[in-house]
Design an enzyme around this catalytic site. Structure first.
Site, PDB file in Angstrom:
ATOM      1  N   TRP A 142      -7.643  10.095  -3.737  1.00 22.69           N
ATOM      2  CA  TRP A 142      -7.200  10.964  -4.603  1.00 22.69           C
ATOM      3  C   TRP A 142      -7.675  10.575  -6.019  1.00 22.69           C
ATOM      4  CZ3 TRP A 142      -4.098   8.893  -7.990  1.00 22.69           C
ATOM      5  CH2 TRP A 142      -3.455   7.827  -7.184  1.00 22.69           C
ATOM      6  N   ASN A 143      -7.780   9.316  -6.211  1.00 24.06           N
ATOM      7  CA  ASN A 143      -7.679   8.823  -7.637  1.00 24.06           C
ATOM      8  C   ASN A 143      -9.078   8.980  -8.223  1.00 24.06           C
ATOM      9  OD1 ASN A 143      -8.930   6.684  -6.135  1.00 24.06           O
ATOM     10  ND2 ASN A 143      -8.237   5.247  -7.386  1.00 24.06           N
ATOM     11  N   LYS A 166     -13.602  13.683   5.333  1.00 24.23           N
ATOM     12  CA  LYS A 166     -12.110  14.280   4.836  1.00 24.23           C
ATOM     13  C   LYS A 166     -11.496  13.763   3.521  1.00 24.23           C
ATOM     14  CE  LYS A 166      -8.274  12.401   5.308  1.00 24.23           C
ATOM     15  NZ  LYS A 166      -7.477  13.081   4.344  1.00 24.23           N
ATOM     16  N   PRO A 167     -11.473  14.675   2.548  1.00 25.06           N
ATOM     17  CA  PRO A 167     -10.738  14.179   1.179  1.00 25.06           C
ATOM     18  C   PRO A 167      -9.366  14.005   1.249  1.00 25.06           C
ATOM     19  CG  PRO A 167     -10.947  16.463   1.150  1.00 25.06           C
ATOM     20  CD  PRO A 167     -11.468  16.055   2.661  1.00 25.06           C
ATOM     21  N   GLY A 220      -9.777   3.623   0.554  1.00 25.49           N
ATOM     22  CA  GLY A 220      -8.137   3.957   0.082  1.00 25.49           C
ATOM     23  C   GLY A 220      -7.494   2.691   0.289  1.00 25.49           C
ATOM     24  N   SER A 221      -6.139   2.654   0.898  1.00 23.31           N
ATOM     25  CA  SER A 221      -5.463   1.573   0.809  1.00 23.31           C
ATOM     26  C   SER A 221      -5.641   0.651   1.662  1.00 23.31           C
ATOM     27  CB  SER A 221      -3.847   1.852   1.060  1.00 23.31           C
ATOM     28  OG  SER A 221      -3.702   2.656   2.144  1.00 23.31           O
ATOM     29  N   GLU A 242     -13.726   0.300   1.193  1.00 27.71           N
ATOM     30  CA  GLU A 242     -13.406  -0.009   0.002  1.00 27.71           C
ATOM     31  C   GLU A 242     -11.682   0.274  -0.347  1.00 27.71           C
ATOM     32  OE1 GLU A 242     -15.422  -0.625  -2.304  1.00 27.71           O
ATOM     33  OE2 GLU A 242     -17.335  -0.435  -1.306  1.00 27.71           O
ATOM     34  N   LEU A 243     -11.272  -1.024  -0.365  1.00 32.76           N
ATOM     35  CA  LEU A 243      -9.827  -0.983  -0.431  1.00 32.76           C
ATOM     36  C   LEU A 243      -9.022  -1.343  -1.795  1.00 32.76           C
ATOM     37  CD1 LEU A 243      -9.670  -2.628   3.166  1.00 32.76           C
ATOM     38  CD2 LEU A 243      -9.985  -0.190   2.509  1.00 32.76           C
ATOM     39  N   CYS A 276      -8.483   1.130  -8.277  1.00 29.16           N
ATOM     40  CA  CYS A 276      -8.658  -0.131  -7.515  1.00 29.16           C
ATOM     41  C   CYS A 276      -8.886  -1.272  -8.198  1.00 29.16           C
ATOM     42  CB  CYS A 276      -9.686   0.229  -6.279  1.00 29.16           C
ATOM     43  SG  CYS A 276     -11.028   0.778  -6.794  1.00 29.16           S
ATOM     44  N   GLU A 377      -0.107  -4.325  -5.445  1.00 33.24           N
ATOM     45  CA  GLU A 377      -1.150  -3.341  -6.096  1.00 33.24           C
ATOM     46  C   GLU A 377      -0.033  -2.552  -7.010  1.00 33.24           C
ATOM     47  OE1 GLU A 377      -3.699  -0.726  -3.990  1.00 33.24           O
ATOM     48  OE2 GLU A 377      -4.949  -0.947  -5.670  1.00 33.24           O
TER      49      GLU A 377
HETATM   50  P1  NAP Z   1      -4.467   6.087   1.251  1.00 37.36           P
HETATM   51  O1  NAP Z   1      -3.133   6.282   1.383  1.00 37.36           O
HETATM   52  O2  NAP Z   1      -5.188   4.842   2.039  1.00 37.36           O
HETATM   53  O3  NAP Z   1      -5.533   7.459   1.527  1.00 37.36           O
HETATM   54  C1  NAP Z   1      -6.902   7.329   1.517  1.00 37.36           C
HETATM   55  C2  NAP Z   1      -7.215   8.341   2.307  1.00 37.36           C
HETATM   56  O4  NAP Z   1      -7.015   7.853   3.726  1.00 37.36           O
HETATM   57  C3  NAP Z   1      -6.790   9.689   2.297  1.00 37.36           C
HETATM   58  O5  NAP Z   1      -7.752  10.644   2.495  1.00 37.36           O
HETATM   59  C4  NAP Z   1      -5.686   9.749   3.426  1.00 37.36           C
HETATM   60  O6  NAP Z   1      -5.258  10.911   3.807  1.00 37.36           O
HETATM   61  C5  NAP Z   1      -6.402   8.929   4.255  1.00 37.36           C
HETATM   62  N1  NAP Z   1      -5.451   8.296   5.237  1.00 37.36           N
HETATM   63  C6  NAP Z   1      -4.238   8.130   5.057  1.00 37.36           C
HETATM   64  N2  NAP Z   1      -3.630   7.611   6.568  1.00 37.36           N
HETATM   65  C7  NAP Z   1      -4.707   7.900   7.143  1.00 37.36           C
HETATM   66  C8  NAP Z   1      -4.792   7.311   8.772  1.00 37.36           C
HETATM   67  N3  NAP Z   1      -3.847   6.619   9.383  1.00 37.36           N
HETATM   68  N4  NAP Z   1      -5.815   7.745   9.315  1.00 37.36           N
HETATM   69  C9  NAP Z   1      -6.896   8.077   8.484  1.00 37.36           C
HETATM   70  N5  NAP Z   1      -6.937   8.550   7.237  1.00 37.36           N
HETATM   71  C10 NAP Z   1      -5.778   8.167   6.744  1.00 37.36           C
HETATM   72  O7  NAP Z   1      -5.118   5.681  -0.214  1.00 37.36           O
HETATM   73  P2  NAP Z   1      -4.689   6.353  -1.460  1.00 37.36           P
HETATM   74  O8  NAP Z   1      -3.237   6.286  -2.126  1.00 37.36           O
HETATM   75  O9  NAP Z   1      -5.075   7.541  -1.342  1.00 37.36           O
HETATM   76  O10 NAP Z   1      -5.637   5.645  -2.711  1.00 37.36           O
HETATM   77  C11 NAP Z   1      -5.228   4.584  -3.182  1.00 37.36           C
HETATM   78  C12 NAP Z   1      -5.980   3.275  -2.952  1.00 37.36           C
HETATM   79  O11 NAP Z   1      -7.127   3.562  -2.667  1.00 37.36           O
HETATM   80  C13 NAP Z   1      -5.422   2.170  -3.490  1.00 37.36           C
HETATM   81  O12 NAP Z   1      -5.145   0.911  -2.814  1.00 37.36           O
HETATM   82  C14 NAP Z   1      -6.864   1.798  -4.378  1.00 37.36           C
HETATM   83  O13 NAP Z   1      -7.050   0.558  -4.768  1.00 37.36           O
HETATM   84  C15 NAP Z   1      -7.802   2.295  -3.320  1.00 37.36           C
HETATM   85  N6  NAP Z   1      -9.164   2.662  -3.758  1.00 37.36           N
HETATM   86  C16 NAP Z   1     -10.235   1.807  -3.559  1.00 37.36           C
HETATM   87  C17 NAP Z   1     -11.431   1.957  -4.186  1.00 37.36           C
HETATM   88  C18 NAP Z   1     -12.593   0.929  -3.857  1.00 37.36           C
HETATM   89  O14 NAP Z   1     -13.595   1.440  -4.091  1.00 37.36           O
HETATM   90  N7  NAP Z   1     -12.146  -0.212  -3.401  1.00 37.36           N
HETATM   91  C19 NAP Z   1     -11.590   3.089  -4.877  1.00 37.36           C
HETATM   92  C20 NAP Z   1     -10.429   3.880  -4.821  1.00 37.36           C
HETATM   93  C21 NAP Z   1      -9.149   3.647  -4.406  1.00 37.36           C
HETATM   94  P3  NAP Z   1      -4.108  11.842   3.066  1.00 37.36           P
HETATM   95  O15 NAP Z   1      -4.632  12.235   1.810  1.00 37.36           O
HETATM   96  O16 NAP Z   1      -4.094  13.113   3.845  1.00 37.36           O
HETATM   97  O17 NAP Z   1      -2.924  10.908   3.055  1.00 37.36           O
END
Ligand code: NAP
Length: 474
Positions: A142-143, A166-167, A220-221, A242-243, A276, A377
């Site tokens: 979402w960020n 899937k967003p 994501g995370s 990309e975590l 991130c 983080e």
């Molecule tokens: P997140 O909780 O891991 O969620 C990211 C995505 O994954 C969302 O679409 C989420 O869906 C989905 N998701 C969650 N649990 C899942 C599962 N068990 N199976 C499949 N998909 C699943 O992370 P966030 O809080 O949205 O984003 C923040 C994180 O992203 C931070 O750690 C940040 O550093 C990282 N990030 C990294 C980069 C990079 O380029 N390295 C860029 C941006 C962000 P829901 O929304 O429905 O939960």
């Protein structure tokens, strides 16, 4: 949802809220198993045709999508501010960044060169070609709700792949706008499919186990990346991850502390620290730490937090209450263990901010390794300052993290800059540069920050198979 070229609603929905006001913006279709199956099947059915289109045609569509996104920059930015919270100026920048991927990969589509290799036998020829990998399952956070979508879609489509995306649950509206653009420029049905859902688990399971999907790309995370990576390993799918990150920000003794503090204030509070590549540990040489901290604190104390649509706001809300609680917990832990709050250090709940998720822009001094904020983080508007004494020690400290996404260095000494650039174990190193990102540049991390790169030449390679042709002549 957008499946097989059709917009699809569902009886089941989930709400999307404005994080600055708490106001409900929309109810969005909540996908069920049938929707997901239809999206995967549509992408699978369409792959042979789309992968056979000329690179010129794919490039033209992405170019048209770029033009349309630029035309809609203002409404897209406004919607992003409402849905995700970042101030309008930052949202405009993100729409530009998102559009840049469409343009860059429209150009790269036509440069998917192969090669010939001298063969060991005189009657033998070797040709190396690149082919699209197949159906891609993409999951975005979402960020950065628009640019993270185009950073995956643009190279995948340019390469000739089809996609199911899937967003994040918090920001489906920004993703929908990208798909509206793809629909309007005439992308054939089934090439790109959007599945919105409040339950990501079945999507992750399907993407990692379904034989029709050949590649999983996730932003994501680290925690969720690990789950998906492990599952994808079972079916031997290609993955890009990309975590999370925990970026060190080094200010060396020879640097100008005022200039460095300005840079720190600009990059740390971008997107309210929810990036991130946001600096999480600011190591400042002891000889200039006091001046650096004073200038940083002064700049931070002048930042205005609020609804990003209002004038003069530089810090928006956090995404939800859980995010505020996490920041609160980390700051409390640091202060309990001896850190000092120079500015901020509390929630913002007055002057019209009651219904949003606001935390005051904060500077913490005297942060040490035993504190949670030193390793976890933060994803919030907190700048932890840590004084250091010499270059070797600070390099070790900076590298002492499981993450490896971004690092920053301020120095005017060329040799020091080169030594630190080479010594820092991070995928992105900004030397006197707080914005080392662009569509043309490879973005990604080492260690727990991920696998693969997005952007640049490297970004499209993630969606391609390499094929060797050995020809024996007679
Ligand atoms: P997140 O909780 O891991 O969620 C990211 C995505 O994954 C969302 O679409 C989420 O869906 C989905 N998701 C969650 N649990 C899942 C599962 N068990 N199976 C499949 N998909 C699943 O992370 P966030 O809080 O949205 O984003 C923040 C994180 O992203 C931070 O750690 C940040 O550093 C990282 N990030 C990294 C980069 C990079 O380029 N390295 C860029 C941006 C962000 P829901 O929304 O429905 O939960």
């Amino acid at each position: 949802m957008y499946i097989d070229g059709q917009w699809r609603a569902n009886e089941a929905t989930f709400p999307v809220f404005n994080p600055a006001t708490g106001e409900k913006l929309a109810d969005v279709a909540d996908a069920n198993a049938r929707d997901l199956e239809d999206a995967i099947e549509s992408a699978h059915r369409t792959f042979p045709e789309w992968s056979a289109t000329t690179a010129y045609r794919r490039a033209a569509m992405l170019r048209d999508a770029y033009a349309l996104m630029m035309e809609r920059k203002e409404p897209l930015a406004k919607q992003m501010t409402e849905e995700q919270g970042k101030p309008l100026k930052a949202a405009r920048n993100e729409v530009q960044y998102a559009a840049d991927f469409l343009l860059w990969y429209s150009e790269e589509a036509r440069r998917l060169y192969g090669s010939t290799i001298p063969a060991p036998r005189s009657d033998q020829r070797f040709i190396v070609a690149h082919q699209p990998i197949g159906v891609v399952g993409a999951i975005t956070p979402w960020n950065y709700p628009t640019s993270m979508v185009t950073r995956k879609l643009a190279p995948a489509l340019a390469a000739g792949c089809t996609v199911v995306l899937k967003p994040a649950e918090q920001t489906p509206l920004c993703a929908m706008e990208v798909f509206k653009i793809l629909d309007e420029v005439g992308l054939p049905p089934g090439v790109a499919n959007l599945v919105t859902t409040s339950n990501p688990v079945p999507v992750g399971e399907a993407f990692t186990s379904d034989r029709r999907i050949r590649k999983v790309t996730f932003t994501g995370s680290t925690e969720v990346g690990r789950i998906l990576g492990e599952a994808a390993g079972k079916s031997l799918k290609r993955v890009s991850m990309e975590l999370g990150g925990h970026a060190p920000f080094l200010v060396m003794a020879d640097a100008d502390p005022v200039h460095a503090a300005k840079g720190a204030s600009l990059v740390k509070f971008l997107n309210t620290g929810q990036a991130c590549i946001s600096p999480n540990r600011m190591y400042v040489h002891r000889s200039i730490a006091e001046q650096f901290t004073a200038v940083l604190a002064d700049r931070v104390s002048k930042m205005r937090a609020g609804n990003g649509l209002a004038d003069g706001i530089s810090v928006g809300p956090l995404v939800d209450d859980a995010a505020v609680e996490k920041v609160e917990r980390q700051v409390t832990d640091a202060v309990d263990k001896g850190a000092t709050t120079v500015v901020g250090g509390h929630r913002l709940t007055a002057d019209g901010l009651e219904a949003g998720h606001f935390y005051a822009p904060t500077v913490l001094d005297g942060v040490e390794p035993g504190m949670d904020i030193y390793r976890e983080e933060t994803f919030g508007p907190v700048a932890p300052v840590i004084p250091f004494d010499d270059e070797d020690t600070v390099l070790d400290l900076a590298n002492d993290t499981e993450y490896g996404l971004a690092a920053y260095v301020y120095t005017n000494d060329l040799s020091k800059a080169m030594r630190l650039f080479e010594g820092l174990r991070f995928g992105i190193v900004g030397i006197n540069d707080i914005n080392p990102t662009a569509a043309a540049a490879p973005f990604g991390g080492m260690g727990d920050s991920g696998l693969g790169r997005e952007g640049g030449r490297e970004g499209i390679a993630e969606y391609l198979e390499t094929k060797l042709g050995g020809f024996s002549l007679r």
